[in-house]
Design an enzyme around this catalytic site. Sequence first.
Site, PDB file in Angstrom:
ATOM      1  N   LYS A   1      -8.830  -1.933   0.857  1.00 54.75           N
ATOM      2  CA  LYS A   1      -8.601  -1.022   1.974  1.00 54.75           C
ATOM      3  C   LYS A   1      -9.286   0.326   1.766  1.00 54.75           C
ATOM      4  CE  LYS A   1      -6.284  -3.728   4.661  1.00 54.75           C
ATOM      5  NZ  LYS A   1      -7.022  -4.373   5.794  1.00 54.75           N
TER       6      LYS A   1
ATOM      7  N   ARG B   1       0.823  -1.207   0.000  1.00 53.99           N
ATOM      8  CA  ARG B   1       0.000   0.000   0.000  1.00 53.99           C
ATOM      9  C   ARG B   1       0.861   1.263   0.000  1.00 53.99           C
ATOM     10  NH1 ARG B   1      -1.751   0.784   4.396  1.00 53.99           N
ATOM     11  NH2 ARG B   1      -0.965  -0.981   5.599  1.00 53.99           N
TER      12      ARG B   1
ATOM     13  N   HIS C   1     -10.456  -3.761  12.322  1.00 57.72           N
ATOM     14  CA  HIS C   1      -9.409  -4.382  11.513  1.00 57.72           C
ATOM     15  C   HIS C   1      -9.020  -5.661  12.228  1.00 57.72           C
ATOM     16  CE1 HIS C   1      -5.182  -4.162   9.522  1.00 57.72           C
ATOM     17  NE2 HIS C   1      -6.034  -4.809   8.758  1.00 57.72           N
TER      18      HIS C   1
ATOM     19  N   ASP D   1     -10.071 -10.430   8.049  1.00 60.27           N
ATOM     20  CA  ASP D   1      -9.449  -9.100   8.055  1.00 60.27           C
ATOM     21  C   ASP D   1     -10.353  -7.947   8.477  1.00 60.27           C
ATOM     22  OD1 ASP D   1      -7.067  -7.551   7.544  1.00 60.27           O
ATOM     23  OD2 ASP D   1      -8.044  -6.768   5.755  1.00 60.27           O
TER      24      ASP D   1
ATOM     25  N   LYS E   1      -3.354 -12.368  11.866  1.00 59.52           N
ATOM     26  CA  LYS E   1      -4.825 -12.379  11.833  1.00 59.52           C
ATOM     27  C   LYS E   1      -5.361 -13.543  11.008  1.00 59.52           C
ATOM     28  CE  LYS E   1      -5.949  -8.386  10.165  1.00 59.52           C
ATOM     29  NZ  LYS E   1      -4.586  -8.059   9.711  1.00 59.52           N
ATOM     30  N   THR E   2      -4.829 -13.687   9.795  1.00 61.39           N
ATOM     31  CA  THR E   2      -5.324 -14.746   8.908  1.00 61.39           C
ATOM     32  C   THR E   2      -4.934 -16.120   9.426  1.00 61.39           C
ATOM     33  OG1 THR E   2      -5.228 -13.282   6.978  1.00 61.39           O
ATOM     34  CG2 THR E   2      -5.257 -15.644   6.556  1.00 61.39           C
TER      35      THR E   2
ATOM     36  N   SER F   1      -1.214  -6.000   9.432  1.00 63.65           N
ATOM     37  CA  SER F   1      -0.734  -7.023   8.511  1.00 63.65           C
ATOM     38  C   SER F   1       0.564  -7.630   9.033  1.00 63.65           C
ATOM     39  CB  SER F   1      -0.498  -6.412   7.132  1.00 63.65           C
ATOM     40  OG  SER F   1       0.027  -7.360   6.241  1.00 63.65           O
TER      41      SER F   1
ATOM     42  N   ARG G   1       1.190 -12.521  -1.670  1.00 62.43           N
ATOM     43  CA  ARG G   1      -0.164 -12.769  -1.177  1.00 62.43           C
ATOM     44  C   ARG G   1      -0.974 -13.618  -2.155  1.00 62.43           C
ATOM     45  NH1 ARG G   1      -2.193  -9.597   3.093  1.00 62.43           N
ATOM     46  NH2 ARG G   1      -0.762  -7.985   3.822  1.00 62.43           N
TER      47      ARG G   1
END
Length: 530
Positions: A199, A59, A218, A257, A242-243, A238, A323
């Site tokens: 996002k 990003r 988030h 997410d 989380k995943t 990130s 990713r």
Amino acid sequence: MTKARVNPSMTLTHQGIEVARAYYNLLEPALVEKAVARGEGRLGLGGAFLCETGQFTGRSPKDKFVVRTPSVENTIWWENNAPMAPEAFDLLHADMLNHLKSQEVFVQDLYAGADPIHRLDVRMVTELAWHGLFIRHLLRRPEAAELGSFTPDWTVINCPSFKADPARHGCRTETVIALNFDKKTILIGNTAYAGENKKAVFTLLNYLLPEKGVMAMHCSANHAIGNPVDTAVFFGLSGTGKTTLSADPSRTLIGDDEHGWSDRGTFNFEGGCYAKTINLSPEAEPEIFATTHRFATVVENMVYDPETLEIDFADDSLTANTRCAYPLDYISNASATGLGGHPKHVVMLTCDAFGVLPPIARLTPAQAMYHFLSGFTSKVAGTERGVTEPSPTFSTCFGAPFMPRRPEVYGKLLEEKIAKFGASCWLVNTGWTGGAYGTGRRMPIKATRALLAAALDGSLGAGQFRRDPNFGFEVPVSVPGVDEALLDPRRTWADAQAYDAQAKKLMSMFAANFEQYLPFIDADVRAAAI
């Protein structure tokens, strides 16, 4: 099934956008065919789509702007959101539409929010076919019968081949992400990194939902199999897990997410997952690994053999931020509804590059607010441009780049919901132990999973705890299957005095960062501050 069509008038039916050709709501096979035919990438093993994003592999938060209009003047956190003048946005919009006149575009009519009461309809107009595929995975798909009368609440136009003019468009560089709340339009230019699409919508929801009393989070989320009332949410930036940690085969995955917490419970904003794949293995994460060989999964910036198409999961020569994007139903234990109950457990994930924090700690509600507003973690290599190794940072609410409102708005909402529904709160360090980055090692994933399992099934809370002398939270003394020394980070360092010095340094960073929130918080949270 969703019907796809080509617009014969060469003009989108929304905003009067003129293009060479517009493809509406193409299904996955057609989007993959178009992307391959246009040279946007290659068909990989199992039918996955292999692509690269070029210059931008993460990003660009410094190139994100909010248009400064009277309607949002007093509600935007301007210290965190760069302003753009309305006149500059109008020029940017007109110039981008003029640029698109010679282009083919791919239109996907989608929505965000599994809870129908809080659904937001979004029209995504993308220059790249694979961006259409990506966002079709990541947002949610209306029923076919809805598409004939679909009227978007917001429109996102993504044009990677368009370069902004900073002098003309009031932006920083040739790359731009601009949100206009009056015109309900988001413009994205000069970046092919697909994460900007999702996002941008998340930022939008973070602004709109608090007005309805909904906490935008988030976080990932899961619930006990067959029991949505037993829901857990996992906050984190990130790279904090989380995943990985929410994809627990013993629980049902709600999402990985972005979620909302309303008076009705937890709901996923999205319809898919965008998982980091660097060093992904079939042993540690079999289901996520399997998605990289499934039809239409978008495999982004991963190095592969041009002849055999075998992916090298350890190769980060393009970026460490490799990713894959896939629909949620590619995970066998995923929720069919995207809905859960009120969180019974709130987990805050941090990647501590200092090697100071324990692998898990129990927080009081006031401590939870302190750590939520602090948002301490380490930016992981590749997630943002210019980040090449873990860098300690404070990202309020575990998602400052996506927060249009002041952090106290989100903190207060979370505090109210924790109090109302009685959630237990935990801080989990997935970062370093036995030393800081460079000398220590990453926290063993097996230990993290064991600690979380004990927290979620209630056995951890029933055990013995000690008070951490630095941060004041409670740390378990022993947990079956976990090395006791790991629970006391000071014991994992070869030099205990070096640990003390590092802890003192980190505490001073916490204190300095939190001074900005002291005028806006309640006394109990102020008392929990270091």
